[in-house]
Design a protein around this motif. Structure first.
Motif, PDB file in Angstrom:
ATOM      1  N   ALA A  35      -5.395  -2.597  -7.671  1.00  0.00           N
ATOM      2  CA  ALA A  35      -6.361  -3.279  -6.809  1.00  0.00           C
ATOM      3  C   ALA A  35      -5.731  -4.587  -6.355  1.00  0.00           C
ATOM      4  O   ALA A  35      -4.998  -5.229  -7.103  1.00  0.00           O
ATOM      5  N   TRP A  36      -5.990  -4.960  -5.090  1.00  0.00           N
ATOM      6  CA  TRP A  36      -5.459  -6.211  -4.584  1.00  0.00           C
ATOM      7  C   TRP A  36      -6.382  -6.776  -3.521  1.00  0.00           C
ATOM      8  O   TRP A  36      -7.223  -6.083  -2.978  1.00  0.00           O
ATOM      9  N   ARG A  37      -6.189  -8.079  -3.297  1.00  0.00           N
ATOM     10  CA  ARG A  37      -7.001  -8.799  -2.318  1.00  0.00           C
ATOM     11  C   ARG A  37      -6.141  -9.173  -1.115  1.00  0.00           C
ATOM     12  O   ARG A  37      -4.907  -9.084  -1.159  1.00  0.00           O
ATOM     13  N   ALA A  38      -6.799  -9.644  -0.065  1.00  0.00           N
ATOM     14  CA  ALA A  38      -6.116 -10.046   1.159  1.00  0.00           C
ATOM     15  C   ALA A  38      -5.150 -11.212   0.936  1.00  0.00           C
ATOM     16  O   ALA A  38      -4.203 -11.384   1.692  1.00  0.00           O
TER      17      ALA A  38
ATOM     18  N   SER B  54       0.826  -1.205   0.000  1.00  0.00           N
ATOM     19  CA  SER B  54       0.000   0.000   0.000  1.00  0.00           C
ATOM     20  C   SER B  54       0.863   1.259   0.000  1.00  0.00           C
ATOM     21  O   SER B  54       0.611   2.198  -0.766  1.00  0.00           O
ATOM     22  N   ALA B  55       1.909   1.275   0.796  1.00  0.00           N
ATOM     23  CA  ALA B  55       2.806   2.429   0.850  1.00  0.00           C
ATOM     24  C   ALA B  55       3.539   2.615  -0.469  1.00  0.00           C
ATOM     25  O   ALA B  55       3.678   3.743  -0.971  1.00  0.00           O
ATOM     26  N   LYS B  56       3.998   1.519  -1.068  1.00  0.00           N
ATOM     27  CA  LYS B  56       4.722   1.610  -2.349  1.00  0.00           C
ATOM     28  C   LYS B  56       3.802   2.112  -3.461  1.00  0.00           C
ATOM     29  O   LYS B  56       4.224   2.902  -4.302  1.00  0.00           O
ATOM     30  N   ILE B  57       2.559   1.652  -3.474  1.00  0.00           N
ATOM     31  CA  ILE B  57       1.610   2.094  -4.499  1.00  0.00           C
ATOM     32  C   ILE B  57       1.421   3.609  -4.417  1.00  0.00           C
ATOM     33  O   ILE B  57       1.404   4.302  -5.437  1.00  0.00           O
TER      34      ILE B  57
ATOM     35  N   ASP C  53      10.766  -1.000  -8.251  1.00  0.00           N
ATOM     36  CA  ASP C  53      10.592  -0.583  -6.852  1.00  0.00           C
ATOM     37  C   ASP C  53       9.756  -1.582  -6.055  1.00  0.00           C
ATOM     38  O   ASP C  53       9.841  -1.630  -4.838  1.00  0.00           O
ATOM     39  N   LEU C  54       8.932  -2.343  -6.756  1.00  0.00           N
ATOM     40  CA  LEU C  54       8.086  -3.341  -6.091  1.00  0.00           C
ATOM     41  C   LEU C  54       8.729  -4.726  -6.054  1.00  0.00           C
ATOM     42  O   LEU C  54       8.211  -5.626  -5.400  1.00  0.00           O
ATOM     43  N   ALA C  55       9.842  -4.894  -6.747  1.00  0.00           N
ATOM     44  CA  ALA C  55      10.433  -6.220  -6.931  1.00  0.00           C
ATOM     45  C   ALA C  55      10.621  -6.978  -5.620  1.00  0.00           C
ATOM     46  O   ALA C  55      10.366  -8.178  -5.554  1.00  0.00           O
ATOM     47  N   GLY C  56      11.053  -6.301  -4.571  1.00  0.00           N
ATOM     48  CA  GLY C  56      11.272  -6.974  -3.299  1.00  0.00           C
ATOM     49  C   GLY C  56       9.999  -7.490  -2.638  1.00  0.00           C
ATOM     50  O   GLY C  56      10.060  -8.343  -1.762  1.00  0.00           O
TER      51      GLY C  56
END
Length: 95
Positions: free
Chosen positions: A41-44, A19-22, A73-76
């Motif tokens: 958008a994402w799920r639990a 959420s922070a990266k988005i 930036d999201l790779a990790g």
């Protein structure tokens, strides 16, 4: 319009980081030439998608090299490589 839909998977325990990266990605994505809008958008369970809308295919193609560092930036956080599908025609339904 032209659309790219990218699916991804994140470890559910790391969703607060996602959420922070988005939020950090937003201004960089908005600055891409030809970008109309983008949604994540994402799920639990950690499964998610990014829907990116461009004015046309040419704009989307020009943006590809600038998108790669954003995804980097999201790779990790990602559990594998994202998968992208493209759609030649996109229409705004609610506006």
């Amino acid at each position: 319009m032209y659309a790219r839909v990218t699916s991804f998977k994140v470890d559910p325990s790391r969703l607060p980081e996602l959420s922070a990266k988005i939020k950090e990605m937003g201004p960089r994505a908005k600055a891409l030439p030809g970008m109309v809008d983008a949604y994540a958008a994402w799920r639990a369970d950690g499964q998610g998608v990014v829907v990116a809308l461009y004015g046309n295919k040419e704009a989307a193609d020009r943006a590809v090299t600038r998108i790669q560092p954003i995804w980097g930036d999201l790779a990790g956080l990602l559990s594998g490589a994202p998968k992208t599908d493209a759609y030649e025609t996109a229409a705004h339904i609610t506006g």
